[in-house]
Design a protein around this motif. Structure first.
Motif, short mmCIF file in Angstrom:
data_model
loop_
_atom_site.label_atom_id
_atom_site.label_comp_id
_atom_site.label_asym_id
_atom_site.label_seq_id
_atom_site.Cartn_x
_atom_site.Cartn_y
_atom_site.Cartn_z
N SER A 36 1.33 -9.44 26.19
CA SER A 36 0.50 -8.62 26.06
C SER A 36 1.48 -7.76 26.68
CB SER A 36 -0.54 -8.08 26.98
OG SER A 36 -1.37 -7.27 26.35
N GLY A 50 -0.99 -4.84 21.81
CA GLY A 50 -0.56 -4.40 23.48
C GLY A 50 -0.65 -3.39 24.09
N THR A 82 -4.42 -4.46 24.80
CA THR A 82 -4.83 -5.73 25.33
C THR A 82 -4.62 -5.23 27.05
OG1 THR A 82 -2.89 -6.20 24.63
CG2 THR A 82 -4.80 -7.24 23.03
N THR A 83 -3.29 -4.76 27.01
CA THR A 83 -2.50 -4.89 28.45
C THR A 83 -3.28 -3.98 29.21
OG1 THR A 83 -0.23 -4.46 27.44
CG2 THR A 83 -0.84 -3.66 29.63
N VAL A 105 -5.98 -6.74 30.64
CA VAL A 105 -5.45 -8.17 30.83
C VAL A 105 -4.70 -8.03 32.85
CG1 VAL A 105 -3.57 -9.80 30.60
CG2 VAL A 105 -4.17 -9.38 28.82
#
Length: 422
Positions: free
Chosen positions: A37, A46, A49-50, A53
């Protein structure tokens, strides 16, 4: 070897197996997702998504901190930079959140920890169940398990003992007893060593911790100044709209009475009665206002009795247990009192509890207050909640707030403030 010691070794072995699975499955999976990510951040994917996560990574690390405290009494502090309360929404807010999380040193400590957890951490914890299972297997060899194994594959090496007959199976059994003895002696230490290794990586260094404490104190100081200014405005408003208005009206009544005292004594007498009523109401409002600023019972009798008096005014059965051998400084005492008051108000208003327990004690250089209820649970520290206000109030004195409130209850709100007893 007594039963308790053997049970502790077995429990430690089971915990070691659970920790190894968490490391080999959870840490490897989350580390891989985090790396992928973060690598996708430059192309924009990313950024979205980061944050999710890394939130999962923090939850994974938080679970390990909780197990460390529950299983081995190893305390591992969580030090993440707080998000600003005015975080923007939409794509801009997502970019800001991602940037803040990547700049947070706590994020990179989590990443380093997962690397250690999936290697050295997993090895340490696997030793605990391995010693027990290997020991049991050696006893099974002596019970006759060696026969089908040797018939199928020839000589079987149990550690460094070649098993091919009853005699060598007996040697394997003796060696298995050694493994079981080692397990009984060292399994709890192995689990504790795993958590100490976790603390060494997850806990911030001394310089970093001091820096974060300074940042936190600076933020809470600003919050305290804002709260003080708001409190002063509230007091000014209450005085202006309440007691001051009544005193002005009473002064006007007295002026009218002065003019009517000789012309119409009956009406003057009626106005005197109204003035007396207004003065009593103004006095009551002033007392309530002063009590809201600093309750007299708190100044006269201390925190314990003030909390007991507070509990008596609420429509819920409350048990108060106070163990204090002295008094703390007045500012800390006041902050603790109003924090308890806010916690009780939240409980009565939102939890649906039938009973509340309050424990006030002092240990390890800190004042500790626990407010527990049997309500519906689900409480959390968030923007706009009363608990976040308590957290800011305690933060002014470098205090901390912890909330345990699973769905269905019970709820425990724990407050700790570093201080000295007089």
């Amino acid at each position: 070897m007594n039963v308790t010691t053997a049970r502790d070794a077995a429990v430690a072995g089971a915990r070691g197996l659970a920790l190894a699975l968490m490391a080999l499955i959870g840490s490897i999976t989350l580390f891989t997702l985090a790396v992928v990510s973060i690598a996708l951040v430059p192309i924009g994917v990313g950024v979205f998504t980061t944050p999710y996560v890394l939130k999962a990574v923090r939850a994974h690390a938080g679970q390990r901190r909780l197990l460390a405290a529950q299983w081995s009494d190893v305390q591992i502090p969580a030090r993440y930079r707080p998000f600003p309360r005015d975080m923007r929404k939409g794509i801009t807010g997502q970019v800001e959140r991602c940037t803040l999380m990547l700049k947070d040193p706590g994020t990179w400590r989590d990443m380093q920890w997962m690397l250690v957890d999936m290697t050295a951490g997993a090895i340490v914890t696997l030793l605990a169940p391995s010693l027990i299972l290997d020991g049991i297997f050696g006893l099974l060899l002596f019970a006759g398990l060696w026969i089908p194994i040797v018939d199928a594959a020839g000589t079987y090496w149990y550690s460094f003992v070649p098993v091919s007959s009853w005699g060598t199976a007996g040697l394997a059994a003796l060696l298995s007893l050694v493994w079981l003895t080692v397990a009984v002696r060292f399994n709890p230490l192995l689990v504790r060593s795993h958590f100490k290794l976790t603390r060494a990586v997850l806990a911030p260094g001394h310089d970093r911790e001091l820096e974060q404490r300074i940042d936190r104190l600076t933020e809470t100081r600003h919050d305290a100044l804002d709260s003080s200014a708001a409190e002063l405005r509230r007091i000014e408003r209450d005085l202006h709209d309440g007691a001051q208005a009544r005193l002005v009206a009473m002064g006007m009544n007295l002026g009218t009475i002065e003019a009517l005292i000789e012309k119409d004594p009956a009406q003057a007498k009626e106005l005197l009665a109204r003035a007396r009523t207004s003065s009593a109401e103004a006095l009551t409002e002033l007392r309530d206002l002063v009590r809201g600023i600093h309750p007299p019972v708190l100044a006269e009798r201390g925190l314990g009795d003030a909390v007991k008096a507070l509990a008596l005014r609420l429509p819920v059965e409350i048990d108060v247990d106070v163990e204090l051998d002295g008094r703390v400084d007045a500012p800390v005492e006041s902050a603790a009192y109003f924090a308890v008051s806010e916690a009780l108000t939240n409980t009565v208003k939102h939890s649906g509890a039938d009973r509340i327990w309050i424990d006030v004690s002092y240990a390890g250089g800190s004042l500790r207050i626990a407010v527990t209820d049997d309500g519906r649970g689900g409480a959390s520290i968030g923007a706009g909640s009363g608990l976040s206000g308590i957290e800011r109030r305690l933060g002014t004195f470098d205090g901390v707030l912890a909330v345990s409130s699973p769905a269905g209850g019970p709820t425990m709100v724990t407050m700790e403030i570093p201080c000295e007893l007089s």
